[in-house]
Write a protein that holds these residues in place. Structure first.
Motif, PDB file in Angstrom:
ATOM      1  N   LYS A  13       0.843  -1.193   0.000  1.00  0.00           N
ATOM      2  CA  LYS A  13       0.000   0.000   0.000  1.00  0.00           C
ATOM      3  C   LYS A  13       0.877   1.241   0.000  1.00  0.00           C
ATOM      4  O   LYS A  13       1.752   1.411   0.852  1.00  0.00           O
ATOM      5  CB  LYS A  13      -0.911   0.021   1.235  1.00  0.00           C
ATOM      6  N   VAL A  14       0.673   2.107  -0.987  1.00  0.00           N
ATOM      7  CA  VAL A  14       1.457   3.344  -1.056  1.00  0.00           C
ATOM      8  C   VAL A  14       0.527   4.521  -1.291  1.00  0.00           C
ATOM      9  O   VAL A  14      -0.601   4.366  -1.772  1.00  0.00           O
ATOM     10  CB  VAL A  14       2.503   3.288  -2.193  1.00  0.00           C
ATOM     11  N   ASP A  15       1.009   5.701  -0.936  1.00  0.00           N
ATOM     12  CA  ASP A  15       0.257   6.913  -1.219  1.00  0.00           C
ATOM     13  C   ASP A  15       0.343   7.204  -2.709  1.00  0.00           C
ATOM     14  O   ASP A  15       1.318   6.874  -3.366  1.00  0.00           O
ATOM     15  CB  ASP A  15       0.837   8.101  -0.441  1.00  0.00           C
ATOM     16  N   ILE A  16      -0.666   7.842  -3.250  1.00  0.00           N
ATOM     17  CA  ILE A  16      -0.655   8.213  -4.661  1.00  0.00           C
ATOM     18  C   ILE A  16      -0.006   9.587  -4.795  1.00  0.00           C
ATOM     19  O   ILE A  16      -0.550  10.591  -4.335  1.00  0.00           O
ATOM     20  CB  ILE A  16      -2.086   8.239  -5.240  1.00  0.00           C
ATOM     21  N   LEU A  17       1.167   9.604  -5.398  1.00  0.00           N
ATOM     22  CA  LEU A  17       1.894  10.867  -5.545  1.00  0.00           C
ATOM     23  C   LEU A  17       2.090  11.263  -6.998  1.00  0.00           C
ATOM     24  O   LEU A  17       2.588  12.338  -7.285  1.00  0.00           O
ATOM     25  CB  LEU A  17       3.274  10.755  -4.871  1.00  0.00           C
ATOM     26  N   HIS A  43       7.145   8.627  -6.039  1.00  0.00           N
ATOM     27  CA  HIS A  43       6.049   7.660  -5.968  1.00  0.00           C
ATOM     28  C   HIS A  43       6.601   6.234  -5.910  1.00  0.00           C
ATOM     29  O   HIS A  43       6.264   5.454  -5.011  1.00  0.00           O
ATOM     30  CB  HIS A  43       5.128   7.808  -7.168  1.00  0.00           C
ATOM     31  N   GLN A  69       8.417   4.548  -2.879  1.00  0.00           N
ATOM     32  CA  GLN A  69       7.632   3.977  -1.790  1.00  0.00           C
ATOM     33  C   GLN A  69       7.628   2.442  -1.859  1.00  0.00           C
ATOM     34  O   GLN A  69       7.445   1.780  -0.841  1.00  0.00           O
ATOM     35  CB  GLN A  69       6.189   4.487  -1.863  1.00  0.00           C
TER      36      GLN A  69
END
Length: 308
Positions: free
Chosen positions: A124-128, A134, A137
């Motif tokens: 799970k990663v943040d959307i950058l 990005h 991550q």
């Protein structure tokens, strides 16, 4: 990159990462740092294969064979190897004497083949957005020990549109401001769409592995041959004919002073089967970066070059 940013999204990149290598009276590479007769510089790479759960060898989970072949192509191009697509007889072309090696050990010192596979469906990663921050991550190794390369699992609809992107080095050479220089805390490295990593039979001009060659040029400080998009400020390399507009395709045309552009130069957006040269000034510029940029220079002494 020959494609976007550095070849990235050719259209987006023209706007986002317009590289340049220009003729100006700013800091130039000293003549004594000409690459001729220099020692070979070896640099370790880690290829982070970001995939979507496929078996190895399917879609974005690229096979080991294809990845190794891509690194061979990179070395054929940088070493101007006879008998390969990377060879040229151009009077201004040369062997850069820069070589790339898949890392032989991981950060913890264990044996490693240079390929780090990550199933993106399990992380799970943040959307950058589309960029090193990005993909870092998923995996990001010390950039002073490894060049981080991420193969990105973009959809096939991006074929021939999204190719690659690279960050540049913050060093005292003219035109660096036209590269994507990471800010403090940012990740640095190279992104290449899995579709354009290595050789393939896709129906696109970028199918012979030159996306990585182009992006590596940016990573080592090279600009697009048109640089700042003016005849005065282009790529700061005197042996690449001045041009003020992007160079695409496979047909040369007249540049700023009536000279024919180097359609075969890796720092254009030319077709893969046309490109086969770095100029001597471009090589001197890359070797200057490897000598004078702290992070890039440390790569030459990385433990990843040696078996554990």
């Amino acid at each position: 990159m020959k494609k976007i940013s550095s070849r990235l999204f050719q259209i987006i990149l023209v706007l986002v990462l317009s590289q340049s290598c220009s003729r100006d009276d700013s800091v130039q590479v000293p003549e004594e740092e000409n690459p001729v007769n220099e020692e070979i510089m070896r640099i370790p790479l880690v290829v982070h294969v970001i995939h979507s759960g496929q078996d190895i060898g399917e879609e974005s989970n690229l096979s080991e064979e294809r990845i190794k072949r891509q690194i061979e192509i990179l070395n054929e191009d940088f070493r101007r190897k006879p008998g390969t697509r990377g060879f040229n007889t151009h009077i201004d072309g040369a062997d850069s004497k820069i070589e790339f090696v898949l890392a032989k050990q991981a950060p913890d010192g264990t044996p490693f083949n240079g390929i780090n596979r990550i199933d993106s469906t399990l992380v799970k990663v943040d959307i950058l957005g589309y960029g090193p921050n990005h993909y870092a991550q998923y995996a990001y190794w010390n950039p002073e020990e490894y060049i981080n390369i991420w193969t990105t699992p973009l959809p096939r609809s991006t074929e021939c549109l999204a190719l690659g992107l690279a960050t540049g080095p913050d060093v005292d050479l003219p035109g660096i401001q036209h590269l994507a220089i990471p800010q403090p805390g940012d990740a640095e490295g190279i992104l290449v769409s899995w579709i354009h990593f290595g050789e393939s039979d896709i129906e696109c001009h970028a199918r012979h592995g030159r996306t990585l060659t182009h992006e590596m040029g940016h990573y080592l400080g090279l600009l697009h041959t048109w640089g700042g998009s003016t005849c005065e400020f282009n790529d700061y390399c005197d042996d690449t004919p001045a041009v003020d507009i992007p160079v695409y395709g496979r047909t040369a045309f007249q540049g700023c002073q009536g000279e024919m552009v180097q359609i075969e130069n890796y720092m254009n957006w030319s077709h893969d089967d046309v490109m086969n040269m770095f100029s001597k000034d471009q090589i001197a510029r890359m070797r200057y970066v490897l000598t004078h940029h702290q992070g890039r220079n440390s790569l030459l002494h990385s433990k990843a070059l040696e078996n554990p």
